[in-house]
Design an enzyme around this catalytic site. Structure first.
Site, PDB file in Angstrom:
ATOM      1  N   ALA A 137     -89.876-105.639   3.700  1.00 60.33           N
ATOM      2  CA  ALA A 137     -90.465-105.174   5.092  1.00 60.33           C
ATOM      3  C   ALA A 137     -89.391-104.759   5.890  1.00 60.33           C
ATOM      4  O   ALA A 137     -89.239-105.252   7.174  1.00 60.33           O
ATOM      5  CB  ALA A 137     -90.932-106.763   5.686  1.00 60.33           C
ATOM      6  N   HIS A 138     -88.853-103.684   5.459  1.00 64.50           N
ATOM      7  CA  HIS A 138     -88.060-102.793   6.382  1.00 64.50           C
ATOM      8  C   HIS A 138     -88.671-101.585   6.297  1.00 64.50           C
ATOM      9  O   HIS A 138     -89.257-100.713   5.678  1.00 64.50           O
ATOM     10  CB  HIS A 138     -86.651-102.818   5.612  1.00 64.50           C
ATOM     11  CG  HIS A 138     -86.003-104.027   5.587  1.00 64.50           C
ATOM     12  ND1 HIS A 138     -84.795-104.483   6.283  1.00 64.50           N
ATOM     13  CD2 HIS A 138     -86.147-105.309   4.797  1.00 64.50           C
ATOM     14  CE1 HIS A 138     -84.692-105.475   6.079  1.00 64.50           C
ATOM     15  NE2 HIS A 138     -85.201-105.987   5.184  1.00 64.50           N
ATOM     16  N   HIS A 192     -82.251-106.076  -1.878  1.00 64.57           N
ATOM     17  CA  HIS A 192     -83.230-105.065  -1.624  1.00 64.57           C
ATOM     18  C   HIS A 192     -82.501-103.754  -2.654  1.00 64.57           C
ATOM     19  O   HIS A 192     -82.501-102.740  -2.124  1.00 64.57           O
ATOM     20  CB  HIS A 192     -83.142-104.608  -0.620  1.00 64.57           C
ATOM     21  CG  HIS A 192     -84.002-105.721   0.523  1.00 64.57           C
ATOM     22  ND1 HIS A 192     -85.417-105.683   0.648  1.00 64.57           N
ATOM     23  CD2 HIS A 192     -83.581-106.902   1.161  1.00 64.57           C
ATOM     24  CE1 HIS A 192     -85.838-106.765   1.461  1.00 64.57           C
ATOM     25  NE2 HIS A 192     -84.823-107.367   1.749  1.00 64.57           N
ATOM     26  N   HIS A 213     -81.793-113.249  -1.509  1.00 62.08           N
ATOM     27  CA  HIS A 213     -82.992-113.849  -2.069  1.00 62.08           C
ATOM     28  C   HIS A 213     -83.389-113.304  -3.502  1.00 62.08           C
ATOM     29  O   HIS A 213     -84.084-112.673  -3.544  1.00 62.08           O
ATOM     30  CB  HIS A 213     -84.269-113.696  -0.994  1.00 62.08           C
ATOM     31  CG  HIS A 213     -84.503-112.168  -0.455  1.00 62.08           C
ATOM     32  ND1 HIS A 213     -84.471-111.247  -1.094  1.00 62.08           N
ATOM     33  CD2 HIS A 213     -84.386-112.112   0.797  1.00 62.08           C
ATOM     34  CE1 HIS A 213     -84.382-110.107  -0.439  1.00 62.08           C
ATOM     35  NE2 HIS A 213     -84.878-110.577   0.900  1.00 62.08           N
ATOM     36  N   ASP A 245     -90.464-121.683  -0.629  1.00 58.56           N
ATOM     37  CA  ASP A 245     -91.451-122.266   0.280  1.00 58.56           C
ATOM     38  C   ASP A 245     -92.878-122.234  -0.583  1.00 58.56           C
ATOM     39  O   ASP A 245     -93.767-122.090   0.174  1.00 58.56           O
ATOM     40  CB  ASP A 245     -91.794-121.143   1.257  1.00 58.56           C
ATOM     41  CG  ASP A 245     -91.883-119.784   0.731  1.00 58.56           C
ATOM     42  OD1 ASP A 245     -91.509-119.357  -0.402  1.00 58.56           O
ATOM     43  OD2 ASP A 245     -91.889-118.602   1.601  1.00 58.56           O
ATOM     44  N   ASP A 271     -84.920-117.199   5.189  1.00 56.95           N
ATOM     45  CA  ASP A 271     -85.398-115.858   5.477  1.00 56.95           C
ATOM     46  C   ASP A 271     -86.565-116.053   6.582  1.00 56.95           C
ATOM     47  O   ASP A 271     -87.545-115.100   6.483  1.00 56.95           O
ATOM     48  CB  ASP A 271     -86.016-115.163   4.188  1.00 56.95           C
ATOM     49  CG  ASP A 271     -85.951-113.759   4.412  1.00 56.95           C
ATOM     50  OD1 ASP A 271     -85.431-113.140   5.454  1.00 56.95           O
ATOM     51  OD2 ASP A 271     -86.728-113.132   3.473  1.00 56.95           O
TER      52      ASP A 271
END
Length: 392
Positions: A137-138, A192, A213, A245, A271
């Protein structure tokens, strides 16, 4: 000398110490610190039937309570910090998502003041030095290679408050940037990334110490091309972040990480984005629009997972109940390990005399019933007997 009103005795709980669990334990608070003794007439809080654990330490968090650490005002950032405190996170690092360099340096200058004031534990730059192949999500248009001069620009803008930079270390300048970060006492985190196993080993040898992560935004584990996951799990110099999660990781993946890295090399993180503790709806993550539905955040365009709405109390409860991890291991991963990595274990991360009185009261089902930060209740335990002994 402190008077009686400065002392609190938290008694009767199952207290998790670095040495193990103490049944019917006692923790004494004197002002803002944990003490070794208290006067006879000190206030006693009966926490029988509860757990008492160190305050949670979140080293990777982008916001909460509707507030973004990347773009919010100072008051909004403080609101996000407070939201996570209500869920037991007494120490939080403010993480940024990718932005242009001028924007990130300006944000670093602004938030470094909050770090100097002790409201946050420092800054984490997740981007812009990441792989377009694993951007998550960048905003791909803002990504850039990790040239050491640009990495140094961000570190300098943070005025000594930069704690971590996430890099795709296989990119041009990546290894030199890892060395630069190590020299400046800043965590170089591999994430990433589209790196191979061999490239990841090179980055670890250059000084990288954290896996951002683990599993997410990197190649999967392959039997002929093991990729970064195998290198990160096998090397004792690496601490692996995990987002527990139930969405980011299958329980078997979490179990694999704990088994191979051991609880001493795992850091449970959120995060979290600004929707954490706030609810479903549309949000902005940097310049990208995110939709949160049923507490899962995804980019409106493309559908990539966009951070989480996790709070560390939920991560703790899931680890102790669904994953059935020993409570001592959960405490290590959610408090002690991140505190050590951030260089603040002398003050937080365990319940020991002389440290800040940061602690969380959990009931038998591992739900939060009390949160104390520096000796003050953020969430005061309800329905718990309090007494002041009468001296003769």
């Amino acid at each position: 000398m402190s008077d009686q009103s400065d002392h609190k005795v938290l008694a009767g709980a199952r207290v998790v110490l670095p040495t193990g669990i103490v049944e019917n334990g006692r923790v004494i608070v004197d002002g803002g610190r944990i003490a070794g003794a208290a006067p006879e007439d000190a206030e006693v809080l009966d926490l029988s039937g509860h757990w008492l654990v160190p305050g949670f330490v979140d080293m990777h968090n982008h916001g909460g309570g509707g507030a973004s650490f990347t773009s919010g005002t100072v008051d909004e950032v403080l609101k996000g910090v407070h939201t996570h405190r209500l869920h037991g996170t007494t120490t939080v690092v403010a993480s940024f998502v990718t932005g242009d360099m001028d924007f990130l340096t300006a944000r670093a200058g602004l938030l470094s003041e909050l770090a100097e004031q002790g409201e946050i534990a420092g800054l984490h730059f997740e981007g812009p030095f990441i792989s377009p192949c694993r951007k998550g999500a960048h905003d791909e248009t803002l990504l850039r290679d990790p040239h050491p001069a640009e990495v140094l620009k961000l570190i300098d803008a943070a005025r000594g408050q930069a704690k971590m930079v996430t890099l795709a270390t296989e990119l041009p300048g990546g290894l030199d940037s890892v060395r630069l970060l190590a020299e400046h006492g800043v965590i170089a985190a591999i994430g990433h990334t589209d790196a191979s196993y061999e490239q990841t080993v090179q980055a670890i040898d250059a000084g990288a110490t954290v896996a951002t992560h683990l599993y997410n935004a990197m190649p999967g584990l392959g039997h002929r091309a093991p990729g970064p996951i195998a290198a990160l799990l096998e090397d004792e110099r690496i601490t692996v972040e995990l987002i527990n999660d139930g969405t980011h990781l299958h329980p078997a993946a979490l179990e694999l990480a704990f088994h191979h890295a051991g609880p001493e090399r795992v850091a449970l993180i959120t995060d979290a984005m600004d929707a954490a503790g706030f609810g479903d709806g549309r949000y902005m993550l940097g310049p990208l629009e995110v939709e949160v539905k049923d507490s899962v955040a995804r980019l409106v365009e493309g559908g990539s997972i966009a951070g989480s709405t996790l709070t560390l109390d939920r991560a703790f409860k899931r680890a102790a109940t669904v994953d059935r991890l020993p409570v001592e291991s959960v405490v290590q991963a959610i408090s002690a390990n991140p505190a050590r990595l951030l260089g603040v274990y002398d003050r937080v991360g365990s319940l020991e005399p002389g440290k800040d009185a940061d602690m969380v009261v959990l009931d038998a089902a591992f739900d939060v019933k009390g949160v104390m930060r520096r000796g003050e209740w953020i969430v005061a335990p309800q329905g718990v007997p309090t007494r002041v002994p009468q001296t003769a």
